[in-house]
Design a protein around this motif. Structure first.
Motif, mmCIF file in Angstrom:
data_model
loop_
_atom_site.group_PDB
_atom_site.id
_atom_site.type_symbol
_atom_site.label_atom_id
_atom_site.label_comp_id
_atom_site.label_asym_id
_atom_site.label_seq_id
_atom_site.Cartn_x
_atom_site.Cartn_y
_atom_site.Cartn_z
ATOM 1 N N ARG A 59 6.934 -34.406 41.539
ATOM 2 C CA ARG A 59 7.853 -35.252 42.328
ATOM 3 C C ARG A 59 7.155 -35.784 43.577
ATOM 4 O O ARG A 59 7.308 -36.949 43.941
ATOM 5 N N SER A 60 6.377 -34.938 44.227
ATOM 6 C CA SER A 60 5.640 -35.353 45.412
ATOM 7 C C SER A 60 4.604 -36.420 45.071
ATOM 8 O O SER A 60 4.447 -37.404 45.807
ATOM 9 N N ALA A 61 3.898 -36.244 43.971
ATOM 10 C CA ALA A 61 2.893 -37.226 43.552
ATOM 11 C C ALA A 61 3.544 -38.576 43.257
ATOM 12 O O ALA A 61 3.011 -39.627 43.636
ATOM 13 N N ILE A 114 7.628 -45.450 39.073
ATOM 14 C CA ILE A 114 6.933 -44.561 38.150
ATOM 15 C C ILE A 114 7.942 -43.507 37.719
ATOM 16 O O ILE A 114 8.571 -42.864 38.551
ATOM 17 N N ARG A 115 8.092 -43.344 36.412
ATOM 18 C CA ARG A 115 9.075 -42.397 35.897
ATOM 19 C C ARG A 115 8.397 -41.454 34.918
ATOM 20 O O ARG A 115 7.642 -41.881 34.062
ATOM 21 N N LEU A 116 8.666 -40.173 35.066
ATOM 22 C CA LEU A 116 8.209 -39.167 34.117
ATOM 23 C C LEU A 116 9.405 -38.727 33.296
ATOM 24 O O LEU A 116 10.423 -38.332 33.860
ATOM 25 N N LEU A 117 9.292 -38.832 31.987
ATOM 26 C CA LEU A 117 10.342 -38.354 31.089
ATOM 27 C C LEU A 117 9.760 -37.272 30.200
ATOM 28 O O LEU A 117 8.723 -37.479 29.565
ATOM 29 N N LEU A 135 7.974 -27.531 32.828
ATOM 30 C CA LEU A 135 7.184 -27.348 34.041
ATOM 31 C C LEU A 135 7.802 -26.248 34.889
ATOM 32 O O LEU A 135 9.020 -26.105 34.940
ATOM 33 N N SER A 136 6.962 -25.496 35.572
ATOM 34 C CA SER A 136 7.481 -24.505 36.511
ATOM 35 C C SER A 136 8.094 -25.241 37.697
ATOM 36 O O SER A 136 7.887 -26.448 37.884
ATOM 37 N N ASP A 137 8.828 -24.515 38.517
ATOM 38 C CA ASP A 137 9.433 -25.133 39.705
ATOM 39 C C ASP A 137 8.369 -25.725 40.618
ATOM 40 O O ASP A 137 8.537 -26.822 41.143
ATOM 41 N N SER A 138 7.274 -25.004 40.799
ATOM 42 C CA SER A 138 6.216 -25.518 41.688
ATOM 43 C C SER A 138 5.533 -26.743 41.079
ATOM 44 O O SER A 138 5.208 -27.696 41.794
ATOM 45 N N GLU A 139 5.338 -26.739 39.765
ATOM 46 C CA GLU A 139 4.747 -27.916 39.114
ATOM 47 C C GLU A 139 5.678 -29.121 39.240
ATOM 48 O O GLU A 139 5.233 -30.230 39.534
ATOM 49 N N SER A 140 6.967 -28.906 39.039
ATOM 50 C CA SER A 140 7.944 -29.988 39.174
ATOM 51 C C SER A 140 7.909 -30.574 40.580
ATOM 52 O O SER A 140 7.937 -31.798 40.753
ATOM 53 N N GLY A 175 0.907 -29.432 35.085
ATOM 54 C CA GLY A 175 1.333 -29.987 36.369
ATOM 55 C C GLY A 175 0.238 -30.805 37.020
ATOM 56 O O GLY A 175 0.466 -31.924 37.482
ATOM 57 N N GLU A 176 -0.970 -30.253 37.043
ATOM 58 C CA GLU A 176 -2.102 -30.964 37.639
ATOM 59 C C GLU A 176 -2.428 -32.231 36.849
ATOM 60 O O GLU A 176 -2.736 -33.276 37.417
ATOM 61 N N GLY A 177 -2.347 -32.134 35.523
ATOM 62 C CA GLY A 177 -2.611 -33.301 34.685
ATOM 63 C C GLY A 177 -1.625 -34.414 34.936
ATOM 64 O O GLY A 177 -1.998 -35.590 35.010
ATOM 65 N N LEU A 178 -0.351 -34.067 35.084
ATOM 66 C CA LEU A 178 0.665 -35.075 35.378
ATOM 67 C C LEU A 178 0.463 -35.667 36.769
ATOM 68 O O LEU A 178 0.583 -36.877 36.949
#
Length: 128
Positions: free
Chosen positions: A20-22, A34-37, A11-16, A113-116
């Protein structure tokens, strides 16, 4: 755009930051975690690896057994949503598959990023 298979650079920095915000927003509405791995490889069955990582990261230890892990395997181009028994008892059969299918469509459109973020929001709604 071809994405790196390196989990740290997938992920790009902005996507990350968006993801994290979501996650933070979704977790404000629930006691669940909720954990993303993002991992590079999965040899063997995806579900088996997800279960091992779920326990390794202590996600089975939430009070209400309502943690959810979204696991993305970059090299294999696979993803799985793994919920603990407390949340699995509350969601309809096929719920995780429908979120996964929506994520796959966003990934194919190069909108990882949007999908996640969408998936995290939907998971948060189910956990609330």
């Amino acid at each position: 755009m071809k994405r790196s298979t390196d989990p740290k650079r997938y992920l790009s920095d902005s996507e990350s930051a968006q993801v994290r915000s979501a996650v933070a927003q979704a977790e404000q509405c629930t006691s669940a975690e909720i954990r993303l791995l993002i991992v590079r490889h999965c040899w063997g069955k995806l579900h088996d690896k997800a279960r091992r990582l779920f326990y390794k990261h202590g996600l089975d230890k939430t009070a209400d057994h309502n943690a959810v892990m979204i696991m993305l395997v970059t090299t294999n181009r696979e993803l799985l949503i793994y919920g603990d028994r407390g949340i699995n008892e509350r969601v309809a059969e096929g719920y995780w598959d429908s979120i996964r299918d929506q994520m796959v469509a966003r990934f194919k459109a190069n909108q990882a990023g949007e999908g996640l973020c969408d998936a995290v929001q939907q998971v948060g709604q189910a956990l609330a």
